[in-house]
Write an enzyme that holds these catalytic residues in place. Structure first.
Site, PDB file in Angstrom:
ATOM      1  N   LYS A   1       0.592  -1.169   0.006  1.00  0.00           N
ATOM      2  CA  LYS A   1       0.192  -0.131  -0.084  1.00  0.00           C
ATOM      3  C   LYS A   1       0.870   1.435  -0.145  1.00  0.00           C
ATOM      4  O   LYS A   1       0.492   2.395  -0.650  1.00  0.00           O
ATOM      5  CB  LYS A   1      -0.899  -0.008   1.143  1.00  0.00           C
ATOM      6  CG  LYS A   1      -2.183  -0.914   1.450  1.00  0.00           C
ATOM      7  CD  LYS A   1      -3.339  -0.275   1.041  1.00  0.00           C
ATOM      8  CE  LYS A   1      -4.241  -1.452   0.508  1.00  0.00           C
ATOM      9  NZ  LYS A   1      -4.254  -2.654   1.331  1.00  0.00           N
TER      10      LYS A   1
ATOM     11  N   SER B   1       1.777  -9.700  -0.957  1.00  0.00           N
ATOM     12  CA  SER B   1       1.400  -8.248  -0.899  1.00  0.00           C
ATOM     13  C   SER B   1       1.658  -7.779   0.467  1.00  0.00           C
ATOM     14  O   SER B   1       1.646  -6.521   0.584  1.00  0.00           O
ATOM     15  CB  SER B   1      -0.009  -8.055  -1.451  1.00  0.00           C
ATOM     16  OG  SER B   1      -0.846  -8.873  -0.803  1.00  0.00           O
TER      17      SER B   1
ATOM     18  N   GLU C   1      -9.364   7.000   3.297  1.00  0.00           N
ATOM     19  CA  GLU C   1     -10.353   6.385   3.957  1.00  0.00           C
ATOM     20  C   GLU C   1      -9.503   4.813   4.310  1.00  0.00           C
ATOM     21  O   GLU C   1      -8.537   4.570   3.503  1.00  0.00           O
ATOM     22  CB  GLU C   1     -11.468   5.845   3.205  1.00  0.00           C
ATOM     23  CG  GLU C   1     -11.138   4.601   2.035  1.00  0.00           C
ATOM     24  CD  GLU C   1     -10.208   5.161   1.001  1.00  0.00           C
ATOM     25  OE1 GLU C   1      -9.901   6.295   0.614  1.00  0.00           O
ATOM     26  OE2 GLU C   1      -9.320   3.911   0.346  1.00  0.00           O
TER      27      GLU C   1
END
Ligand SMILES: *Cc1c(COP(=O)(O)O)cnc(C)c1O
Length: 409
Positions: A95, A384, A117
């Site tokens: 991320k 990930s 968010e």
């Protein structure tokens, strides 16, 4: 596989074929158009790209390794398995590649305040992290239910200096948090940039987030060449909104012999409200700015979703994935909660690596379908994120399972 080259470049309004676009209220059009214009300029700007490269290397810790999973390979007895180690990025997941890119963009646009968010909290933590590093004010919207479930991540964000605002509308989870962040953005667009966390939402977000995450695939492609001496036969990644998958897949799209599979959350099974496999039972619709495959009930209301991994638990999938599926360039499938939890433990015990429950779905697919490959194949899985955040979830899941079995016997 189609013969012509794969073109997923969106048009000026962000349409990937019939998908994507800018389905937003009038008040959001001006900020989105400004963002699209600025991003269109900066993505070609040498100085901006060098700056991004600098922070990716020295702050995030890139390039991440391409790791040969020797014991997993031996256990499965078919293809050679490689893991792209995004779990080793600063803050523990991919991320931050996107959060960093967007924070740099915000700074270039002269915005002093960033908002985001978050569902499980991973994107919120990544955003709060880069905001602290650049000295930007940071506000994170999060559903009240998610705040309770992810109290540790709330504490992490607050410790990093961010303000976490509870959202109490609707189901009090990710969808409502996105709506609240959009409302904030409309009222303060002059000094605020909205950092969206996946390849979702209105144009230019799906394009921009994909670009920032494509560093994963660019590195993986050159690492394969150097370390293995060839391209992989098959790429596998989990698909929530779809940013880690697109980041890996995109630089390989023209390599026709490389197969690609995206793995969605099959939850407790593909029944209404029990999963998040949009390509299994979803239909075309519009949600939060974009036209794509969406889980809906008979009346077109957004369906409730479920997954053991919070990062895959969303009713819509990124619009570019819908196009890649139409083009038959990427195959989509799903695995269950149970298969993902088993894969979480399998990778831990084979390789000493606990994956996040999201990429555990990709691992589970490879375990389940190992017989489709031969020893000459090379399979590359996008790992990930790391699993520390999910240890508690797995423990609770196993306890519920044990109780459930007792109850039924
Ligand atoms: C958020 C998250 C995902 C899902 O998001 P994508 O946009 O589909 O990548 C997957 N893995 C991890 C570790 C995450 O934190």
């Amino acid at each position: 596989m189609p013969k012509r080259s794969i073109n997923t470049r969106p048009d000026r309004r962000g349409h990937f074929g019939p998908y994507g676009g800018m389905y937003v209220p009038e008040t959001l059009m001006a900020p989105l158009e400004e963002l699209a214009r600025e991003y269109g300029r900066l993505r070609r700007d040498r100085e901006f790209r060098d700056e991004l490269k600098y922070y990716l290397r020295h702050y995030v810790g890139r390039p991440t390794p391409l790791y040969f999973a020797e014991r997993m390979t031996r256990e499965l007895g078919t293809a050679r398995i490689y893991l792209k180690r995004e779990d080793l990025c600063h803050t523990g997941a991919h991320k931050i590649n996107n959060a960093l890119g967007q924070a740099l963009l915000a700074r270039r646009m002269g915005k002093q305040r960033i908002i985001a968010e978050t569902g499980a909290g991973q994107h919120g933590v990544a955003t709060a992290t880069v905001a602290a590093m650049f000295g930007l004010e940071c506000v994170i919207y999060m559903g009240r239910v998610d705040m309770e479930r992810q109290a540790l991540n709330v504490f992490r964000m607050e410790s990093l200096g961010a303000e976490v605002v509870p959202v109490t509308a609707g189901q009090q989870t990710l969808k409502e948090a996105i709506s609240e962040a959009m409302r904030d953005w409309v009222t303060r667009v002059r000094d605020t940039h909205y950092v969206l966390g996946s390849v979702l939402g209105a144009h230019p977000y799906p394009l921009m987030v994909r670009d920032f995450q494509s560093v994963i695939g660019r590195e993986a492609r050159s690492q394969c060449r150097r370390i293995i001496g060839r391209l992989p036969s098959h790429l596998v990644a989990c698909v929530g909104g779809g940013s880690n998958a697109l980041g890996l897949f995109h630089p390989f799209l023209q390599d026709r012999r490389v197969r690609m599979t995206g793995v969605e959350a099959g939850g407790r099974g593909v029944r209404p409200g029990q999963h998040a496999a949009r390509f299994a039972t979803g239909r075309l619709g519009v949600l939060q700015g974009t036209r794509t495959f969406i889980l809906q009930d008979r009346h077109g209301q957004i369906a409730t979703t479920h997954s053991v991994s919070a990062g895959l638990d969303y009713a819509a999938v990124g619009p570019e994935h819908s196009l890649l599926r139409d083009l038959k360039r990427v195959e989509y499938t799903h695995v269950t909660d149970r298969e993902a939890v088993r894969a979480f433990e399998a990778l831990g015990q084979w390789e000493g690596i606990l994956p996040a429950l999201e990429p555990a779905h990709a691992i589970a697919y490879v375990i389940k379908k190992a017989a489709q490959w031969s020893k000459n194949d090379v399979v590359l899985i996008n790992l990930s994120g790391r699993g520390d955040k999910d240890v508690r979830e797995v423990a609770d899941w196993k306890q519920r399972e044990r109780k459930g079995r007792k109850g039924s016997s």
